[in-house]
Design an enzyme around this catalytic site. Structure first.
Site, PDB file in Angstrom:
ATOM      1  CD  GLN A   1      -6.649   1.075   8.139  1.00 18.62           C
ATOM      2  OE1 GLN A   1      -7.538   0.371   8.588  1.00 18.62           O
ATOM      3  NE2 GLN A   1      -5.366   0.816   8.344  1.00 18.62           N
ATOM      4  CG  ASN A  61      -4.123   5.061   9.820  1.00 19.28           C
ATOM      5  OD1 ASN A  61      -4.383   6.202   9.448  1.00 19.28           O
ATOM      6  ND2 ASN A  61      -2.986   4.764  10.410  1.00 19.28           N
ATOM      7  N   GLY A 120       0.833  -1.195   0.000  1.00 17.51           N
ATOM      8  CA  GLY A 120       0.000   0.000   0.000  1.00 17.51           C
ATOM      9  C   GLY A 120       0.867   1.245   0.000  1.00 17.51           C
ATOM     10  CB  CYS A 151       6.127   5.202  24.962  1.00 20.22           C
ATOM     11  SG  CYS A 151       7.192   6.153  26.058  1.00 20.22           S
ATOM     12  CB  THR A 186       9.638 -10.891 -11.845  1.00 20.80           C
ATOM     13  OG1 THR A 186      10.709 -10.863 -12.774  1.00 20.80           O
ATOM     14  CG2 THR A 186       8.773 -12.118 -12.086  1.00 20.80           C
TER      15      THR A 186
END
Lengths: 222, 394
Positions: free
Chosen positions: B184, B151, B71, B330, B242
């Site tokens: 999403q 999202n 994506g 965090c 490919t």
């Protein structure tokens, strides 16, 4: 003994979804994180503790509050209690720090001030690199609480100034102390003096104090 | 230990039906679609069938579908590729503030190449205002990027309305182009590019029970982005390399299933979502829903729990076998709290305490009840640890 185990843990618990970097939390970190020692669970009465220190802010993602009970004669830290708004590393390292300071009858203030973040890390069996900064919060809160103790016991000479410019040299009050008083809502001289007694014994510094209050009030409340 | 996965917006498991469709292309039909022999031709046919399947769902021409490696790659091709190809027409780009990092960081790179970006604010529920897009458009605007659905908070943006506005401003070269990130949205919202009025649209496999490492970009006929990858000229010269045949077959199969089950599954999920949100807000004090209450993805629940820090909550829930994610600093790469939650106008501490639960096809009410049993205890414990007692400023 848990604290002798310095081996880095093998289990990866968290993987950053952006970088794929693994965060390793040792079993000791997890033990402290899930069963934090010396937590202050109930709001204490004012007389129960000799000193208190707060550092950080929730906006920055971490805040630590620490309470100390100190034996006045020996200056040993008899009790160290804490609370934090912080991540796993902050919780675990503060828990470990609280044990180190209070075990075996308690360290003296001077001994405890010498604890380097490195020693907390060793005791925890290491922390992920990007989380090391979370472990210094305990030390910072402790220094604040110790300064509070020195102030409350009239030992102004011993107040820790930590490199910040000293404004009132009789009471060892720094520019940083004034900034924090303003941050806590004291935006005029009266209010700041209620908190810090700054300039009460040294009127010659009042002009500078007022200037600082104006500066920080403008900065934070503009 | 019982495991409850509520992180489907991060990624989903591979649907066994998709795995079944992919399987022959690993071991037996491993030919290179560029080869002229039968083995190659059969692989080529599989890729073209997949292209047709996807084109049908998007209501576009098969040659308007370009397969990519993810994506993020589809997004980068849309933004970098189009901006670079059309820089003679203008150097201005418009995007919402709550775009995915694949968009925001691609735009940062374009800024270094001399493009200018206008970032649009969102309201307190995360909605952009199509009128803001109109106001931001100038002679110099070549590209507009708005995500179909966010999202983190699940807010569904008014894409069709925005598309209609942008059409009015198209010059002879058909700029500005309208790109939407639908990664999403796939499986939850309609992907008809004609109805949506979009020129570029990105989808990937890993959020729709398809394989990871494959995505696709819809490029309206007549638009020629510059490729990001040069080589043998596959994918109409837009994406060399490919073809990932099993991945492409899997993406098409996954999208086909997602589209077929979309309405029924969305209804089921929305009911579970609203039940879950309602129970949390009622059972746990000092909680705030992030994102729009109604215009939101059927599987998205994002709630701020005041006074607690997201990473701690995530790890306490992890210990109970409950897997979620957080907008706390965090856990982020930059140590900055979620740019989406802060864009809602909420203080930083709201972002630090935000938890995202994203439901999936296998999520049941029993799963949610299990979470509802443990979550209040975790929140209570962390609040007892917490040094903060925030006021709810909602």
């Amino acid at each position: 003994m848990l604290n002798k185990n310095k081996k880095p843990a093998k289990n990866a618990d968290v993987v950053n979804k952006n970088t794929g970097e693994k965060w390793y939390y040792s079993d000791i970190v997890k033990d402290h994180f899930f069963k934090p020692r010396n937590l202050m669970l109930k709001e204490p009465k004012k007389t129960q503790y000799d000193a208190v220190g707060i550092v950080g802010s929730p906006a920055c993602g971490d805040q630590m509050k620490m309470w100390l009970k100190i034996d006045k004669k020996t200056e040993r830290v008899k009790k160290l209690k804490w609370r934090t708004f912080g991540c796993a590393s902050a919780i675990a390292s503060t828990s470990a720090f609280s044990e180190m300071v209070t075990e075996n009858n308690g360290m003296t203030i001077e001994e405890a001030l010498k604890i380097k973040p490195q020693r907390i890390m060793e005791r925890l069996g290491g922390l992920p690199n990007r989380k090391i900064h979370c472990s210094v919060l305990a030390d910072k809160a402790f220094r604040k609480a110790v300064s509070d103790y020195f102030r409350k016991t009239g030992q102004y000479r011993r107040v820790l100034t930590d490199g910040s410019k000293v404004i009132d040299s009789k009471l060892n009050i720094t520019e940083r102390d004034i900034e924090e008083a303003v941050l806590e809502g004291a935006t005029n001289l009266n209010a700041v003096q209620k908190k810090l007694k700054v300039g009460i014994g040294s009127p010659e510094v009042i002009a500078e104090v007022e200037q600082l209050i104006r500066f920080y009030a403008e900065k934070y409340y503009g | 230990m019982r495991e409850i996965y509520l992180d489907h917006a991060s990624t989903t498991y591979l649907d066994p039906r998709v795995a079944g469709a992919m399987r022959p292309y690993f071991e037996n039909e491993y030919g290179n679609p560029s080869s002229l022999h039968r083995k190659g031709r059969r692989a080529k046919e599989a890729v073209e069938n997949a292209r047709q399947t996807i084109a049908k769902i998007l209501n576009c021409l098969p040659e308007e579908i370009i397969f990519t490696g993810s994506g993020s790659e589809a997004i980068n091709l849309a933004l970098l590729g189009t901006a670079r190809a059309y820089k003679e027409h203008g150097k201005h780009i418009i995007a919402s503030k709550i775009e995915h990092h694949a968009v925001l960081n691609a735009l940062k790179a374009l800024k270094k190449e001399g493009f200018e970006v206008t970032y649009l604010d969102v309201d307190k529920n995360g909605l952009i205002n199509p009128e803001d897009v109109e106001k931001a458009i100038s002679q110099d605007t070549i590209l507009i990027s708005i995500m179909y659905a966010n999202n983190e908070i699940g807010t569904i943006e008014p894409v069709a309305e925005t598309g209609a506005i942008i059409k009015k401003y198209r010059d002879s070269e058909k700029t500005p182009f309208f790109f939407i990130d639908a990664c999403q949205a796939a499986g939850a919202l309609e992907l008809n590019v004609q109805k949506l009025g979009v020129d570029l649209l990105a989808v990937n496999g890993s959020k729709i029970y398809g394989p990871k490492g494959v995505g696709c970009l819809y490029v309206r006929k007549g638009i020629r982005p510059m490729p990001l990858v040069y080589g043998g000229g596959q994918e109409n010269n837009l994406r060399s390399g490919t073809e990932n045949v099993p991945g492409i077959v899997g993406l098409a199969k996954a999208l086909e299933i997602a589209e077929r089950e979309r309405e029924a599954e969305s209804t089921r999920l929305a009911e579970l979502r609203d039940y879950f949100i309602g129970r949390i807000l009622k059972k746990i004090p000092k909680t705030v829903l992030n994102g729009h209450p109604a215009k939101r993805l059927p599987n998205n629940v994002n709630i701020t729990f005041l006074d607690i820090e997201g990473e701690s909550a995530l790890l306490y829930l992890d210990e109970k076998g409950i897997y979620i994610s957080t907008g706390s600093a965090c856990t982020s790469n930059s140590l900055e709290p979620s740019h989406v939650i802060t864009a809602l106008g909420r203080p930083y501490e709201y972002a630090h305490g935000s938890l995202r639960f994203t439901l999936g096809r296998k999520t049941t009410k029993e799963d949610l009840d299990y979470v509802l049993k443990h979550l209040p205890k975790v929140v209570e414990k962390l609040r007892r640890i917490s040094a903060v007692r925030l006021e709810n400023r909602k």
